[in-house]
Write a protein that holds these residues in place. Structure first.
Motif, mmCIF file in Angstrom:
data_model
loop_
_atom_site.group_PDB
_atom_site.id
_atom_site.type_symbol
_atom_site.label_atom_id
_atom_site.label_comp_id
_atom_site.label_asym_id
_atom_site.label_seq_id
_atom_site.Cartn_x
_atom_site.Cartn_y
_atom_site.Cartn_z
ATOM 1 N N TYR A 109 0.827 -1.198 0.000
ATOM 2 C CA TYR A 109 0.000 0.000 0.000
ATOM 3 C C TYR A 109 0.871 1.262 0.000
ATOM 4 O O TYR A 109 2.002 1.249 0.491
ATOM 5 N N THR A 251 -4.185 -4.223 10.067
ATOM 6 C CA THR A 251 -3.774 -4.284 8.655
ATOM 7 C C THR A 251 -4.438 -5.444 7.927
ATOM 8 O O THR A 251 -4.778 -5.327 6.743
ATOM 9 N N ASP A 255 -6.663 -5.042 4.627
ATOM 10 C CA ASP A 255 -6.268 -5.802 3.439
ATOM 11 C C ASP A 255 -7.360 -6.777 3.008
ATOM 12 O O ASP A 255 -7.559 -7.011 1.818
ATOM 13 N N SER A 259 -8.292 -6.466 -0.753
ATOM 14 C CA SER A 259 -7.725 -7.565 -1.533
ATOM 15 C C SER A 259 -8.773 -8.355 -2.285
ATOM 16 O O SER A 259 -8.441 -9.244 -3.071
#
Length: 262
Positions: A109, A251, A255, A259
């Motif tokens: 990122y 995180t 994600d 994702s």
């Protein structure tokens, strides 16, 4: 996670086609169910659709996350006898912001901090003082091209020192839930809850003073790491092992949302 240019362009343009549907979609739900019950699209912010149409596309930099270390400078935030070495809230939020930045950058990122603890963008210093106010931070974030904002804080509740735990606040309006602030908040909560039992996702409304949530145009959350008025929370927040698990949870939650478009 690293997205290539074509995929990043796709996920940034897709919400325009579904924005009408999003305004009437179901509200936030707890835990991982949110990822199953409704689609999640990267937040683009209310005012960025027009900008995208009028300007030439910028060089692709993948998903861009803004992390806001709460308080700082002459605004120390809250204090506690349980914080060691004369630390205050501003010290803990900066510590966690840098750790989150490192982890997210390792995952691919692009991460921008609202300030580095030493200085902040002076063009947004509307009050001409050494305090980076919530209004100033919101204006700065709105000047950036980011997909998500996470503002970090520590909580305190001196009326009852037994109160503790993590809170992931999001702004509950059609505009903010259309950019999936609720979905990302619940994703973060779901991953934190795997390690920490007391994680809540309160919604914020117009009559509550969460300026960085209310006045920013991108999807956002305000993360209260824990209560430094609670002895156990304060000790955990300062513990390196606990910190690492917390960073991994936050995180992973972020994600897990983005994702879906790898």
């Amino acid at each position: 996670m690293k997205l290539n240019s074509e995929k990043t362009q796709f996920i940034r343009l897709l919400p325009f086609c579904v924005s009408f549907f999003c305004l009437f979609s179901c509200g936030g739900q707890q835990g991982e169910e949110i990822l199953k019950l409704k689609p999640a699209y990267p937040a683009i912010g209310v005012e960025r659709e027009t900008k995208a149409e009028e300007e030439e596309p910028a060089e692709d930099q993948g998903i861009r996350i803004c992390i806001d270390p709460g308080h700082g400078f002459d605004d120390v935030g809250c204090s506690s006898d349980y914080l060691l070495n004369d630390r205050e809230e501003k010290d803990m939020t900066m510590l966690y912001a840098k750790a989150l930045q490192d982890k997210l950058e390792q995952m691919g990122y692009t991460v921008i901090l609202t300030h580095d603890g030493v200085s902040f963008p002076q063009e947004f210093n509307f009050n001409n003082n050494n305090i980076f106010s919530a209004d100033e931070r919101a204006a700065y974030v709105n000047s950036l091209d980011v997909d998500y904002l996470l503002s970090l804080h520590c909580d305190t509740f001196e009326e009852d020192y037994s109160i503790g735990g993590t809170r992931v606040y999001y702004y509950d309006t059609d505009i903010k839930t259309a950019t999936y602030s609720d979905a990302i908040a619940n994703s973060i909560s779901a991953y934190l809850a795997k390690e920490f039992p007391d994680v809540k996702v309160p919604s914020v409304h117009d009559n509550q003073p969460y300026i960085v949530l209310r006045e920013t145009t991108t999807a956002s959350a305000l993360l209260e790491i824990g209560f430094i008025s609670n002895k156990t929370d304060a000790e955990n927040i300062q513990d390196a092992v606990w910190q690492e698990k917390f960073i991994i949870g936050v995180t992973a939650g972020i994600d897990s949302y983005f994702s879906l478009y790898q």
